[in-house]
Design an enzyme around this catalytic site. Structure first.
Site, PDB file in Angstrom:
ATOM      1  NE  ARG A  51     -84.804  24.067  26.615  1.00 14.99           N
ATOM      2  CZ  ARG A  51     -85.332  23.447  25.566  1.00 14.99           C
ATOM      3  NH1 ARG A  51     -86.169  22.455  25.747  1.00 14.99           N
ATOM      4  NH2 ARG A  51     -85.020  23.816  24.339  1.00 14.99           N
ATOM      5  CG  HIS A  72     -82.031  23.164  20.778  1.00 17.68           C
ATOM      6  ND1 HIS A  72     -81.114  22.565  21.612  1.00 17.68           N
ATOM      7  CD2 HIS A  72     -82.680  24.077  21.547  1.00 17.68           C
ATOM      8  CE1 HIS A  72     -81.210  23.086  22.819  1.00 17.68           C
ATOM      9  NE2 HIS A  72     -82.150  24.001  22.803  1.00 17.68           N
ATOM     10  CE1 TYR A 125     -79.720  25.269  25.026  1.00 16.64           C
ATOM     11  CE2 TYR A 125     -81.133  24.318  26.704  1.00 16.64           C
ATOM     12  CZ  TYR A 125     -80.877  25.298  25.770  1.00 16.64           C
ATOM     13  OH  TYR A 125     -81.766  26.316  25.590  1.00 16.64           O
ATOM     14  CE  LYS A 151     -86.519  31.169  22.204  1.00 14.78           C
ATOM     15  NZ  LYS A 151     -85.337  31.300  23.099  1.00 14.78           N
ATOM     16  NE  ARG A 195     -87.335  26.457  24.263  1.00 21.29           N
ATOM     17  CZ  ARG A 195     -87.308  25.679  23.180  1.00 21.29           C
ATOM     18  NH1 ARG A 195     -88.359  24.921  22.900  1.00 21.29           N
ATOM     19  NH2 ARG A 195     -86.259  25.669  22.377  1.00 21.29           N
ATOM     20  CG  HIS A 254     -83.225  27.673  30.222  1.00 18.92           C
ATOM     21  ND1 HIS A 254     -84.060  27.392  29.169  1.00 18.92           N
ATOM     22  CD2 HIS A 254     -81.977  27.809  29.693  1.00 18.92           C
ATOM     23  CE1 HIS A 254     -83.352  27.370  28.040  1.00 18.92           C
ATOM     24  NE2 HIS A 254     -82.093  27.623  28.334  1.00 18.92           N
TER      25      HIS A 254
END
Length: 341
Positions: A284, A307, A316, A194, A166, A281
């Site tokens: 990503r 994740h 994704y 995150k 990220r 993003h």
């Protein structure tokens, strides 16, 4: 008993901000998470501790009628829910003793917007398009007017493309976070991953796959020391700003906006069809998709991206139009061969 209502509200909000800062939540997120419940209370004409679920119903409906995007409404609801979970856990008894009120959670299963409805699909460019972009980008680096920031922005975008980092994770990397001693290729220690539901950073190790090891060698051998002598400091930023700290003279930590601008400039120059659409993003997503195309296990991609849930990772994955059909045909052929054998 007389209560300084304004003072009590400020105290609760300040303590909530302090708790989020302690967990490592960024300043922008802290400000938003504090602003949302106060906005709800003011729009309802209530104190923070007297807000009810019906007030949240009207507030969220008002946001939609005002033209807010569904993702924005979901963000406000989530921020309000987290704030009241904090107040109930830490201040319920104090608020009741001072005001006689029992704090209620205004966001419940009936008015909480379901996130699944608001996820937008970020289909990345094709592999040839991305390779063409980075080929041109790398080719112009030696003659760039500002070589150091150009090289830095290229490295950051390469980490998004190849390792699925990220943008904030990238900006928060320190010199010590490159660990060539771990694994056959080395690893990046992502300390500011995150966390879920604003619970603070979640660290992970990202292996230097897909050429990241060579990029890190180039960066640390040829480029990073040109920013300043602080490259010897393990706590110095890996991707520094050109600005110096006035007190120490060391390189300052880079924000995310220059990295976004660096990618946007490169896309506008060498992949103009994706101008305004190819974001950090999206790269990503590109990383996840290309790794899956190459046969990397979905669980491994989940760990790489950091994740919590495999279902998030599947969102994704964007494979070419014929990829699933080809897999289906090959599976049928293998089944037929087994039956015939």
């Amino acid at each position: 008993m007389l209560v300084d209502a304004d003072g009590l509200e400020r105290e609760i909000v300040d303590q909530y901000a302090l708790a989020m800062a302690a967990s490592g939540t960024g300043d922008g997120r802290v400000a938003f998470n504090c602003r949302a419940p106060v906005h709800l209370a003011r729009s309802s004409g209530r104190r923070l501790w007297t807000v009810q679920a019906q007030d949240a119903d009207r507030y969220l409906t008002g946001l939609r009628h005002a033209g807010c995007r569904p993702s924005t409404v979901h963000g406000y609801a989530a921020a309000i829910a987290r704030f009241y979970a904090f107040v109930i856990a830490r201040y319920q008894a104090d608020v009741h003793a001072l005001t006689g009120c029992v704090v209620m959670q205004p966001i419940d299963e009936f008015n909480r917007p379901p996130r699944v409805n608001y996820v937008s699909v970020r289909v990345p460019p094709s592999r040839p398009e991305v390779e063409e972009l980075f080929r041109h980008w790398a080719g112009q680096l030696p003659g760039a007017r500002k070589y150091l920031p150009a090289a830095r922005d290229y490295l950051a975008a390469s980490l998004w493309r190849r390792g699925g980092l990220r943008i904030r994770e990238t900006a928060m990397l320190d010199m010590r976070d490159w660990r060539p001693d771990l694994g056959p290729l080395g690893k990046l220690h992502v300390r500011y991953g995150k966390g879920s539901r604003g619970c603070g950073p979640k660290a992970r190790l990202v292996p230097a796959i897909d050429g990241i090891d060579a990029l890190m060698h180039w960066w640390l051998t040829d480029v990073r020391h040109q920013f300043g002598d602080d490259w010897r400091n393990p706590h110095a930023p890996l991707l520094p700003s050109e600005r110096r700290d006035r007190a120490s003279g060391a390189c300052g930590r880079l924000g995310t906006n220059p990295l976004r601008a660096g990618l946007a400039t490169a896309v506008a120059a060498w992949l103009p069809d994706w101008k305004g659409r190819l974001t950090p993003h999206a790269l990503r997503h590109y990383c996840a998709s290309t790794l899956y195309e190459r046969g990397i296990d979905l669980k491994a991609i989940q760990h790489l991206l950091g994740h919590n849930w495999l279902s998030t990772t599947t969102g994704y994955i964007h494979v070419p139009a014929r990829h699933i059909e080809n897999e289906w045909e090959q599976a049928n052929e293998r089944t037929a061969l087994r039956l015939l054998g």
